[in-house]
Enzyme design. Structure first.
Site, PDB file in Angstrom:
ATOM      1  N   GLY A  46       0.829  -1.196   0.000  1.00 46.15           N
ATOM      2  CA  GLY A  46       0.000   0.000   0.000  1.00 46.15           C
ATOM      3  C   GLY A  46       0.863   1.245   0.000  1.00 46.15           C
ATOM      4  O   GLY A  46       2.062   1.183   0.316  1.00 46.15           O
ATOM      5  N   GLN A  51       2.826   9.948   2.004  1.00 49.45           N
ATOM      6  CA  GLN A  51       4.185   9.384   2.030  1.00 49.45           C
ATOM      7  C   GLN A  51       5.066   9.892   0.889  1.00 49.45           C
ATOM      8  O   GLN A  51       6.288   9.796   0.974  1.00 49.45           O
ATOM      9  CB  GLN A  51       4.130   7.851   1.968  1.00 49.45           C
ATOM     10  CG  GLN A  51       3.521   7.211   3.207  1.00 49.45           C
ATOM     11  CD  GLN A  51       3.405   5.721   3.045  1.00 49.45           C
ATOM     12  OE1 GLN A  51       2.460   5.230   2.448  1.00 49.45           O
ATOM     13  NE2 GLN A  51       4.381   4.982   3.540  1.00 49.45           N
ATOM     14  N   CYS A  92       6.189  -0.387   7.314  1.00 54.55           N
ATOM     15  CA  CYS A  92       5.812   0.832   6.595  1.00 54.55           C
ATOM     16  C   CYS A  92       6.988   1.276   5.743  1.00 54.55           C
ATOM     17  O   CYS A  92       8.129   1.287   6.205  1.00 54.55           O
ATOM     18  CB  CYS A  92       5.443   1.926   7.596  1.00 54.55           C
ATOM     19  SG  CYS A  92       4.937   3.465   6.821  1.00 54.55           S
ATOM     20  N   LEU A  93       6.686   1.673   4.510  1.00 57.73           N
ATOM     21  CA  LEU A  93       7.753   2.138   3.604  1.00 57.73           C
ATOM     22  C   LEU A  93       8.410   3.403   4.144  1.00 57.73           C
ATOM     23  O   LEU A  93       9.540   3.710   3.782  1.00 57.73           O
ATOM     24  CB  LEU A  93       7.184   2.389   2.202  1.00 57.73           C
ATOM     25  CG  LEU A  93       6.640   1.138   1.488  1.00 57.73           C
ATOM     26  CD1 LEU A  93       5.989   1.524   0.173  1.00 57.73           C
ATOM     27  CD2 LEU A  93       7.740   0.104   1.261  1.00 57.73           C
ATOM     28  N   HIS A 134      -4.129   1.395   8.005  1.00 58.96           N
ATOM     29  CA  HIS A 134      -2.761   1.943   8.023  1.00 58.96           C
ATOM     30  C   HIS A 134      -2.652   3.128   7.052  1.00 58.96           C
ATOM     31  O   HIS A 134      -2.089   4.177   7.392  1.00 58.96           O
ATOM     32  CB  HIS A 134      -1.798   0.804   7.657  1.00 58.96           C
ATOM     33  CG  HIS A 134      -0.363   1.170   7.523  1.00 58.96           C
ATOM     34  ND1 HIS A 134       0.620   0.651   8.346  1.00 58.96           N
ATOM     35  CD2 HIS A 134       0.299   1.968   6.652  1.00 58.96           C
ATOM     36  CE1 HIS A 134       1.796   1.141   7.983  1.00 58.96           C
ATOM     37  NE2 HIS A 134       1.632   1.941   6.960  1.00 58.96           N
ATOM     38  N   GLU A 135      -3.223   2.971   5.855  1.00 57.37           N
ATOM     39  CA  GLU A 135      -3.146   4.043   4.841  1.00 57.37           C
ATOM     40  C   GLU A 135      -4.021   5.239   5.220  1.00 57.37           C
ATOM     41  O   GLU A 135      -3.609   6.387   5.019  1.00 57.37           O
ATOM     42  CB  GLU A 135      -3.546   3.530   3.455  1.00 57.37           C
ATOM     43  CG  GLU A 135      -2.790   2.322   2.920  1.00 57.37           C
ATOM     44  CD  GLU A 135      -1.294   2.412   3.028  1.00 57.37           C
ATOM     45  OE1 GLU A 135      -0.733   3.521   3.175  1.00 57.37           O
ATOM     46  OE2 GLU A 135      -0.636   1.348   2.979  1.00 57.37           O
ATOM     47  N   HIS A 138      -2.209   7.379   7.559  1.00 62.90           N
ATOM     48  CA  HIS A 138      -1.229   8.254   6.889  1.00 62.90           C
ATOM     49  C   HIS A 138      -1.886   9.551   6.422  1.00 62.90           C
ATOM     50  O   HIS A 138      -1.318  10.635   6.570  1.00 62.90           O
ATOM     51  CB  HIS A 138      -0.617   7.564   5.665  1.00 62.90           C
ATOM     52  CG  HIS A 138       0.553   6.669   5.954  1.00 62.90           C
ATOM     53  ND1 HIS A 138       1.691   7.103   6.599  1.00 62.90           N
ATOM     54  CD2 HIS A 138       0.781   5.365   5.656  1.00 62.90           C
ATOM     55  CE1 HIS A 138       2.571   6.098   6.685  1.00 62.90           C
ATOM     56  NE2 HIS A 138       2.036   5.024   6.133  1.00 62.90           N
TER      57      HIS A 138
HETATM   58  O1  GNR Z   1       4.120  -2.612   2.468  1.00 61.44           O
HETATM   59  C1  GNR Z   1       3.499  -2.503   3.532  1.00 61.44           C
HETATM   60  N1  GNR Z   1       3.239  -3.613   4.256  1.00 61.44           N
HETATM   61  C2  GNR Z   1       2.428  -3.631   5.369  1.00 61.44           C
HETATM   62  C3  GNR Z   1       2.455  -4.759   6.177  1.00 61.44           C
HETATM   63  C4  GNR Z   1       1.649  -4.834   7.280  1.00 61.44           C
HETATM   64  C5  GNR Z   1       0.808  -3.793   7.588  1.00 61.44           C
HETATM   65  C6  GNR Z   1       0.772  -2.657   6.805  1.00 61.44           C
HETATM   66  C7  GNR Z   1       1.574  -2.578   5.698  1.00 61.44           C
HETATM   67  S1  GNR Z   1       1.505  -1.174   4.691  1.00 61.44           S
HETATM   68  C8  GNR Z   1       3.111  -1.156   4.017  1.00 61.44           C
HETATM   69  C9  GNR Z   1       3.271  -0.096   2.961  1.00 61.44           C
HETATM   70  C10 GNR Z   1       3.102   1.266   3.590  1.00 61.44           C
HETATM   71  O2  GNR Z   1       3.919   1.810   4.270  1.00 61.44           O
HETATM   72  N2  GNR Z   1       1.954   1.860   3.419  1.00 61.44           N
HETATM   73  O3  GNR Z   1       1.711   3.036   3.997  1.00 61.44           O
HETATM   74 NI    NI Z   2       2.922   3.092   5.765  1.00 64.06          NI
END
Ligand code: GNR
Ligand code: NI
Length: 171
Positions: A46, A51, A92-93, A134-135, A138
């Protein structure tokens, strides 16, 4: 298409609140295409516009095994979340090489606008439910490490600053 630069925690720009998209036009479609390319290249499941320093309510997600089922969420809103909770090991990236458990509602129902400009609703569980939450965090300027203890968060900040310095030294 173009790869976008992903901001790293504790960059203050990760805490900006995204504004709604007024209409799904060519500019938004270009952002979505670039975000998808950036997510697949990372690779990640995601990516939220925040980001990549774009503060508009745009999210791309692909939780499929073959990374060939792109989902686009414009102006997403969670309209229902289950009282049942589930803990998931998140990454998270914007927080590279760090993973930790976060507890969230196990199921959510999300309303959004698709790339075709049409509104849709979707109920999700498992990784997709985790990823949607999670997104959306953000877009509100919230990074998953903010669910952890202050002690852990401070350690992560130090580690990320050290990592950023090392990466600059390697150039
Ligand atoms: O790549 C991602 N993997 C992930 C794994 C477990 C829970 C959430 C994520 S999201 C993350 C990519 C990201 O940072 N999205 O904002
Ligand atoms: Ni993230």
């Amino acid at each position: 298409m173009a790869l976008l630069n992903v901001l790293c925690y504790p960059d203050p720009r990760l805490h900006k609140v995204a504004k709604p998209v007024a209409q799904v036009d060519a500019r938004i479609k270009k952002i979505v295409a670039d975000m998808a390319e950036t997510m697949y290249e990372a690779p990640g499941v995601g990516l939220a516009a925040t980001q990549v320093d774009i503060h508009e309510r745009i999210v791309v997600i692909d939780v499929s095994d073959n990374q060939n089922e792109l989902m686009v969420f414009i102006n997403p809103e969670i309209v229902w979340s289950s009282s049942e909770k589930k803990s998931w090991r998140e990454g998270c990236l914007s927080v590279p090489e760090y993973y930790d458990e976060v507890e969230r509602p196990a199921q959510v129902r999300v309303k959004a606008i698709g790339i075709d400009g049409k509104e849709f609703e979707l109920e999700a569980d498992g990784l997709l439910a985790v990823c949607i939450q999670h997104e959306l965090d953000h877009l509100q300027g919230k990074v998953f490490v903010e669910y952890l203890s202050i002690l852990k968060r401070n350690r992560i900040s130090l580690k990320m600053k050290k990592r950023a310095k090392e990466l600059v030294g390697q150039r």
